[in-house]
Design an enzyme around this catalytic site. Structure first.
Site, PDB file in Angstrom:
ATOM      1  N   ARG A  88       1.035  -1.235   0.100  1.00 60.56           N
ATOM      2  CA  ARG A  88      -0.361  -0.507   0.022  1.00 60.56           C
ATOM      3  C   ARG A  88       0.677   0.817   0.017  1.00 60.56           C
ATOM      4  O   ARG A  88       1.791   1.320   1.013  1.00 60.56           O
ATOM      5  CB  ARG A  88      -0.770   0.097   1.652  1.00 60.56           C
ATOM      6  N   ARG A 158      -1.331   6.282   9.635  1.00 61.74           N
ATOM      7  CA  ARG A 158      -1.058   5.722   8.557  1.00 61.74           C
ATOM      8  C   ARG A 158      -1.628   6.817   7.380  1.00 61.74           C
ATOM      9  O   ARG A 158      -1.711   8.203   7.751  1.00 61.74           O
ATOM     10  CB  ARG A 158      -2.404   4.232   7.901  1.00 61.74           C
ATOM     11  N   LYS A 220      -3.276   0.932  15.088  1.00 65.23           N
ATOM     12  CA  LYS A 220      -3.011   1.442  14.113  1.00 65.23           C
ATOM     13  C   LYS A 220      -3.723   3.214  14.764  1.00 65.23           C
ATOM     14  O   LYS A 220      -4.665   3.178  15.080  1.00 65.23           O
ATOM     15  CB  LYS A 220      -3.821   1.156  12.953  1.00 65.23           C
ATOM     16  N   LYS A 222      -5.460   6.551  12.642  1.00 65.08           N
ATOM     17  CA  LYS A 222      -5.766   7.132  10.835  1.00 65.08           C
ATOM     18  C   LYS A 222      -6.669   8.698  11.275  1.00 65.08           C
ATOM     19  O   LYS A 222      -7.060   9.035  12.192  1.00 65.08           O
ATOM     20  CB  LYS A 222      -7.154   6.383  10.430  1.00 65.08           C
ATOM     21  N   CYS A 440     -14.794  -4.181   1.414  1.00 64.30           N
ATOM     22  CA  CYS A 440     -13.214  -4.257   0.578  1.00 64.30           C
ATOM     23  C   CYS A 440     -12.339  -5.258  -0.058  1.00 64.30           C
ATOM     24  O   CYS A 440     -13.724  -6.200  -0.750  1.00 64.30           O
ATOM     25  CB  CYS A 440     -13.359  -4.374   2.278  1.00 64.30           C
ATOM     26  N   CYS A 446      -7.302 -11.411   1.428  1.00 53.87           N
ATOM     27  CA  CYS A 446      -7.408 -11.773   2.513  1.00 53.87           C
ATOM     28  C   CYS A 446      -6.984 -12.076   3.814  1.00 53.87           C
ATOM     29  O   CYS A 446      -8.163 -12.868   3.544  1.00 53.87           O
ATOM     30  CB  CYS A 446      -8.564 -10.378   2.532  1.00 53.87           C
ATOM     31  N   CYS A 485     -14.971  -8.880   6.683  1.00 56.09           N
ATOM     32  CA  CYS A 485     -14.552  -9.576   7.692  1.00 56.09           C
ATOM     33  C   CYS A 485     -15.287  -8.119   9.395  1.00 56.09           C
ATOM     34  O   CYS A 485     -15.601  -6.926   8.343  1.00 56.09           O
ATOM     35  CB  CYS A 485     -13.831  -9.644   8.684  1.00 56.09           C
ATOM     36  N   CYS A 489     -12.996  -2.707   7.230  1.00 53.32           N
ATOM     37  CA  CYS A 489     -12.531  -1.963   6.045  1.00 53.32           C
ATOM     38  C   CYS A 489     -12.961  -1.403   5.172  1.00 53.32           C
ATOM     39  O   CYS A 489     -12.884  -0.081   4.005  1.00 53.32           O
ATOM     40  CB  CYS A 489     -10.866  -2.591   5.212  1.00 53.32           C
TER      41      CYS A 489
END
Length: 576
Positions: A88, A158, A220, A222, A440, A446, A485, A489
């Site tokens: 990414r 990110r 993470k 964002k 996603c 994935c 899931c 995302c």
């Protein structure tokens, strides 16, 4: 606007005590994200990365994946899974040059298993299917183009998002410049990336991470810059948000919102989606100090014992918004002013041509699922390469997985449109419903996927279109999201209709979000099939078509009609 405020229940500790998650050991022992990645690159016995390196490469923008469609077959053949990396790119605000596009187009065609470029809802692009011998070359290719993949995954800040096609287009450059500054300011300082991938010599100094710390963030993180009235970045899915406030067309500061997030874990009621809380307004000169203060507060107060409760949203719920705000003020050396008025009216991309105040044109191309590849009768990838070869402006990737050919002069407009139509990049028959649907990646690449998403969405939207046609609302749209899931995302938990994968062919159905993305939907039915979902939607869309008020969106209708209760306080009533 978001009215979430602190309530008296907040009384949790600033720091959660207990045994640290193993990820904390991994980061501590990584030698500032180096691990043994360089040595692992030369291990020809496996197509993957070993031990801690499997996770450490995420800090370098990569995830190790395998093709799950052939996993069982390879197991039967006594072969390891066909490991390949997903990479990414870091692309603040999603802006890139046509020359950069041509560079990534060439690499995708020559060096990846699938040949595609995948636009993500993090406003960047991904390569899927990079085999181990091509891992170092992809980083070097990006570097030659003036790009990198640093800090696009794992426990760091990110890719920073920015509204890509605002109504007041003059604001875009100002806001985008701040998105770039924020991204650069919050990057890791370790030279591991340059040493491993770019063959730069190790500098004989001690590594330091003054903002992220030696063990980086608990989870993470964002960040967005958003320009009202477009909420195209879905700010409430993010930890830190700067809402642009303008006067007479000039950016004067930001409203700061903190603590949004959508990922949950099936069966774990300590996890929930949450919208962001307002901290206050700041002038422009305080932006980087406040960004740093929010990140370091989360660094020091975030839960490092349980990664499922490590995001900023849980820190705010534990310590309280007022206490978090006060700490940010102390660390940044500022006092938040009262929130300035702002309003959102939509979050979808403005598909087609839009003229800016500078008399330049912007063409937003709808890319279903963000997957750019040459399909039979629709050579999308070749078309974008053809456009890039003549375009004099820039490309902007959107947080809705679309692409904008931006800064087109009037004299070039007709040729750009001709190329777009010739290659299937403009299709006037695409419905509003399809334009407002997103998924996603999920299967086959994935590793977290429980149910289909990207491959499921097109036909599912066709079925929804048929339902809407039958009920006389074919020109309308419902914000529809599918995620394979519960990790969020696909941003299903900010949709009017959100499907969250539970098992192959089965989803949890969430209802009650709104069109502007400021309300979390509630689970309406659990673990149901596509056929069951469509039967329910047929009934509900039928009611909406007959009972709605003027201009009332589907999500607002489901709340007003009592079909679903709104989520008022996710920490308390997300599952009630």
């Amino acid at each position: 606007m978001n009215d979430k405020t602190a309530t008296p229940r907040y009384a949790g500790p600033l720091v959660v005590e207990g045994a640290l998650a193993d990820a904390e050991r991994m980061k501590r022992e990584s030698n500032y994200l180096r691990g043994t990645i360089a040595e692992d690159l030369n291990d020809g016995l496996t197509g993957g990365f070993n031990g801690d390196n499997f996770l450490l490469i995420r800090f370098h923008g990569m995830y190790q994946q395998d093709d799950r469609d052939i996993r069982a077959e390879r197991t039967e053949q006594k072969l390891e899974p066909r490991h390949a990396m997903m990479l990414r790119c870091r692309l603040p605000g999603g802006v890139m040059t046509p020359a950069q596009w041509l560079g990534i187009d060439k690499f995708a065609a020559e060096k990846t298993l699938y040949g595609s470029i995948r636009l993500t809802n993090r406003q960047t692009f991904q390569f899927h299917g990079i085999l181990k011998p091509n891992v170092k070359p992809v980083h070097q290719m990006l570097h030659e183009l003036g790009l990198d993949a640093l800090a696009t995954a794992n426990d760091v800040n990110r890719n920073v998002l920015c509204t890509s096609n605002p109504v007041e287009s003059a604001l875009h450059v100002q806001a985008w410049e701040w998105a770039k500054k924020i991204s650069e300011h919050l990057l890791p300082r370790t030279r591991a990336y340059a040493e491993i991938w770019l063959d730069q010599e190790k500098v004989a100094t001690t590594d330091e991470e003054p903002i992220l710390g030696p063990t980086y963030l608990p989870r993470k993180f964002k960040t967005t810059v958003v320009i009202p009235p477009q909420n195209d970045v879905d700010l409430h899915a993010n930890d830190l948000n700067f809402v642009a406030i303008a006067e007479k067309g000039n950016l004067i500061g930001f409203n700061v919102l903190v603590g949004g997030g959508l990922s949950i874990a099936h069966g774990d009621k300590s996890t929930y989606a949450r919208t962001a809380s307002e901290l206050g307004f700041i002038p422009l000169q305080s932006t980087l100090a406040v960004a740093e203060a929010v990140v370091t507060t989360q660094r020091d107060w975030g839960n490092r014992t349980n990664r499922k409760n490590a995001k900023t949203k849980y820190t705010l719920e534990r310590v309280g918004v007022d206490r978090f705000r006060a700490e940010v003020e102390k660390r940044a050396g500022i006092t938040f002013e009262e929130i300035r008025p702002y309003e959102f009216t939509g979050r979808g991309d403005r598909i087609g041509w839009v003229k800016g105040v500078d008399n330049k044109w912007h063409l937003t191309l709808f890319i279903e699922n963000g997957r750019i590849l040459d399909y039979p009768g629709k050579p999308l990838k070749s078309g974008l390469a053809a456009i890039a070869s003549i375009h004099k402006g820039d490309f902007r990737l959107t947080a809705n997985q679309n692409l904008i050919v931006a800064g087109v002069a009037q004299a070039d407009k007709a040729e750009i449109e001709r190329l777009a139509r010739e290659h299937g990049l403009i299709d006037d028959s695409v419905s509003e419903q399809r334009k407002n649907s997103m998924a996603c990646v999920s299967f086959p690449t994935c590793p977290l996927a429980m149910a289909e998403a990207e491959r499921f969405l097109p036909e599912f939207v066709t079925n929804v279109e048929e339902i809407m046609q039958r009920h006389g609302v074919a020109e309308e749209h419902i914000v529809l999201r599918v995620t394979g899931c519960p990790n969020g995302c696909g941003r299903a938990l900010l949709a009017e209709v959100g499907l969250v994968g539970k098992a192959m062919g089965r989803y949890n159905l969430h209802l009650g979000g709104n069109r502007i993305g400021t309300r979390i939907p509630r689970m309406y039915r659990e673990n149901i099939t596509e056929a069951e979902i469509l039967t329910l939607l047929d009934d509900l869309i039928g009611r909406w078509s007959q009972e709605r008020q003027d201009g009332e969106g589907f999500g607002d209708f489901t709340i007003r009609a009592g079909i679903i209760r709104p989520v008022m306080d996710p920490a308390v009533d997300f599952y009630d």
